[in-house]
Design an enzyme around this catalytic site. Structure first.
Site, PDB file in Angstrom:
ATOM      1  N   SER A 261       0.837  -1.193   0.000  1.00 25.59           N
ATOM      2  CA  SER A 261       0.000   0.000   0.000  1.00 25.59           C
ATOM      3  C   SER A 261       0.880   1.255   0.000  1.00 25.59           C
ATOM      4  O   SER A 261       1.791   1.374  -0.809  1.00 25.59           O
ATOM      5  CB  SER A 261      -0.959  -0.048   1.195  1.00 25.59           C
ATOM      6  OG  SER A 261      -1.965   0.922   1.085  1.00 25.59           O
ATOM      7  N   LYS A 265       4.692   2.354  -1.988  1.00 24.67           N
ATOM      8  CA  LYS A 265       5.207   3.573  -2.606  1.00 24.67           C
ATOM      9  C   LYS A 265       6.607   3.863  -2.061  1.00 24.67           C
ATOM     10  O   LYS A 265       7.539   4.189  -2.809  1.00 24.67           O
ATOM     11  CB  LYS A 265       4.275   4.751  -2.306  1.00 24.67           C
ATOM     12  CG  LYS A 265       2.804   4.568  -2.659  1.00 24.67           C
ATOM     13  CD  LYS A 265       1.991   5.799  -2.265  1.00 24.67           C
ATOM     14  CE  LYS A 265       0.506   5.553  -2.091  1.00 24.67           C
ATOM     15  NZ  LYS A 265      -0.216   5.156  -3.273  1.00 24.67           N
ATOM     16  N   TRP A 349      -8.976   1.185  -6.412  1.00 28.54           N
ATOM     17  CA  TRP A 349      -8.373   2.417  -5.882  1.00 28.54           C
ATOM     18  C   TRP A 349      -6.893   2.507  -6.252  1.00 28.54           C
ATOM     19  O   TRP A 349      -6.368   3.591  -6.503  1.00 28.54           O
ATOM     20  CB  TRP A 349      -8.556   2.434  -4.367  1.00 28.54           C
ATOM     21  CG  TRP A 349      -8.136   3.681  -3.661  1.00 28.54           C
ATOM     22  CD1 TRP A 349      -7.079   3.818  -2.801  1.00 28.54           C
ATOM     23  CD2 TRP A 349      -8.769   4.961  -3.713  1.00 28.54           C
ATOM     24  NE1 TRP A 349      -7.020   5.107  -2.319  1.00 28.54           N
ATOM     25  CE2 TRP A 349      -8.056   5.831  -2.859  1.00 28.54           C
ATOM     26  CE3 TRP A 349      -9.876   5.461  -4.402  1.00 28.54           C
ATOM     27  CZ2 TRP A 349      -8.403   7.163  -2.690  1.00 28.54           C
ATOM     28  CZ3 TRP A 349     -10.216   6.800  -4.217  1.00 28.54           C
ATOM     29  CH2 TRP A 349      -9.493   7.633  -3.374  1.00 28.54           C
ATOM     30  N   HIS A 399      -7.673  -5.160  -1.647  1.00 35.38           N
ATOM     31  CA  HIS A 399      -6.428  -4.509  -1.245  1.00 35.38           C
ATOM     32  C   HIS A 399      -5.926  -5.187   0.026  1.00 35.38           C
ATOM     33  O   HIS A 399      -6.540  -5.068   1.090  1.00 35.38           O
ATOM     34  CB  HIS A 399      -6.724  -3.030  -0.990  1.00 35.38           C
ATOM     35  CG  HIS A 399      -5.521  -2.202  -0.673  1.00 35.38           C
ATOM     36  ND1 HIS A 399      -4.701  -1.665  -1.639  1.00 35.38           N
ATOM     37  CD2 HIS A 399      -5.006  -1.794   0.519  1.00 35.38           C
ATOM     38  CE1 HIS A 399      -3.737  -0.960  -1.069  1.00 35.38           C
ATOM     39  NE2 HIS A 399      -3.900  -1.029   0.239  1.00 35.38           N
TER      40      HIS A 399
END
Length: 420
Positions: A261, A265, A349, A399
């Site tokens: 998640s 990044k 998303w 997710h």
């Protein structure tokens, strides 16, 4: 213009069908028809307009891209200080004899009263030599990744979760994230696992900069290139590497950075900046990670958390095509090292299609460096991983970080990092 195969378009329809009213309240773009046309900036054209034709040219282009990501997205992190490592606890027969456990405090400026972070490390107890280690951040404190009662409970502020009371972790938070960290399976596969709690460096909330390490470094929040939380967490991953490189039980040439998640990044950015990491893995990282900004699908710049990024980043909301970089460039910065991007079918998303297309867009650099490419022109079916030098899978489900994802990550590491 973007190039998408029929399989990708069909998959996009399936993603849209998974969208729920509750998810739509997140205020991202769940409508594939609203994902505008785009043209990605060319990876292999330097700022002076010259074509990148060889590895030497790529080194110069790579430095340009790092500077562009720092200036426009993540911000510029400071150089590390003269740090020290304190082994607070060690057990050579942890987890029923399966593991060696070490708990280490990194004194980031070498002083006990200065900024510090805490690292939890498990290594296979019966390894015959230095081992490869997966390194990633955790959401709720080191004690949350496993019910092992010996893990120290984080003293820092923690985001709400089971066992977190008024921002503080309690005994009841032990192992609450264990499903995301199959420690025993990783150890049995011959790998170590190391983690640190992001709250040690930057508590994961938009009003916590004063409690982060940033004031210690005297950086100005008004600077357009001020480092955001993601750059801070990525910086922390490199500090964990610094310690691991001193541990004789760790193979410093085979350290894998990973994240899920928002921490996916951070893992991509850490892997881009720090070439000591031998492999980079990002799970469900979405925009700001592996997903293309220019698609404007799922999470968009307009709705992303301000504190994650440099102040200049938000000026590109609603004008993503003006960004001088995009996610295919971030992935390419891992080249020629193996990089793995993971998506999930219900995670609109994070824009699975945008993640796949970005992975595909990194191909030119991998080919230039003789490292191969993503071995697929179209998005693969769910649960069928691509294990080429640029790896990818899309898992059935929401997710999350699951045992299935880890099976693919371990198989990828087995293919590209195991000693031959």
């Amino acid at each position: 213009m973007r190039r998408t195969g029929l399989k990708i378009l069909a998959f996009a329809a399936a993603i849209a069908a998974c969208t729920t009213p509750a998810a739509a309240q997140l205020d991202g773009n769940a409508d594939e028809a609203k994902a505008g046309a785009y043209q990605l900036p060319d990876l292999l054209v330097a700022a002076d307009g010259r074509r990148v034709r060889n590895a030497r040219d790529w080194r110069k282009r790579r430095a340009e891209l790092i500077a562009l990501f720092e200036a426009n997205i993540y911000g510029t992190a400071p150089r590390p200080l003269r740090q020290r490592y304190i082994v607070d606890e060690q057990e050579r027969a942890a987890l029923g004899g399966l593991a060696v456990r070490r708990q280490v405090t990194i004194l980031l400026d070498g002083r006990h009263d200065g900024p510090q972070m805490r690292v939890l490390l498990y290594l296979p107890a019966h390894a015959r030599g230095p081992v490869s280690v997966f390194v990633g951040p955790n959401f709720h404190g080191n004690q949350a990744i496993h019910p092992d009662p010996a893990i120290h409970i984080t003293p820092g502020w923690v985001t709400p979760a089971t066992g977190i009371r008024k921002g503080s972790a309690t005994l009841h938070s032990r192992g609450i994230d264990a499903s995301e960290w199959p420690v025993e399976a990783i150890l049995k596969a011959g790998y170590g696992v190391a983690t640190y709690f992001t709250g040690d460096l930057y508590p994961d909330a938009d009003d916590k900069v004063a409690e982060s390490i940033q004031p210690y470094f005297g950086t100005s929040a008004s600077d357009p290139q001020h480092w955001g939380a993601i750059a801070t967490w990525a910086w922390g991953l490199s500090r964990v590497y610094d310690y691991l490189a001193t541990d004789r039980a760790v193979d410093r040439h085979r350290v894998i950075v990973f994240g899920h998640s928002r921490y996916g990044k951070a893992a991509l950015w850490a892997g881009a900046r720090d070439e000591r990491f031998a492999m980079v893995i990002a799970n469900n990282s979405g925009e700001g990670g592996a997903a293309l900004y220019r698609r404007n699908f799922g999470e968009t710049i307009r709705v992303m958390n301000n504190y994650w990024f440099a102040p200049r980043f938000k000026t590109f909301a609603e004008r993503e095509n003006k960004l001088p970089v995009d996610a295919h460039m971030l992935i390419a910065l891992a080249a020629p090292r193996p990089v793995y991007i993971a998506s999930a079918t219900e995670d609109w998303w994070a824009d699975p299609q945008g993640e796949f297309l970005a992975a595909r867009g990194a191909d030119p650099v991998y080919r230039l460096l003789g490292a191969g490419e993503l071995d697929a022109s179209d998005m693969p079916p769910p649960d069928r991983p691509i294990q080429s030098r640029i790896g990818y899978h899309i898992r059935t489900g929401p997710h999350a970080l699951t045992a299935s994802d880890w099976n693919h990550f371990i198989a990828f590491a087995d293919r590209w990092l195991k000693p031959r």
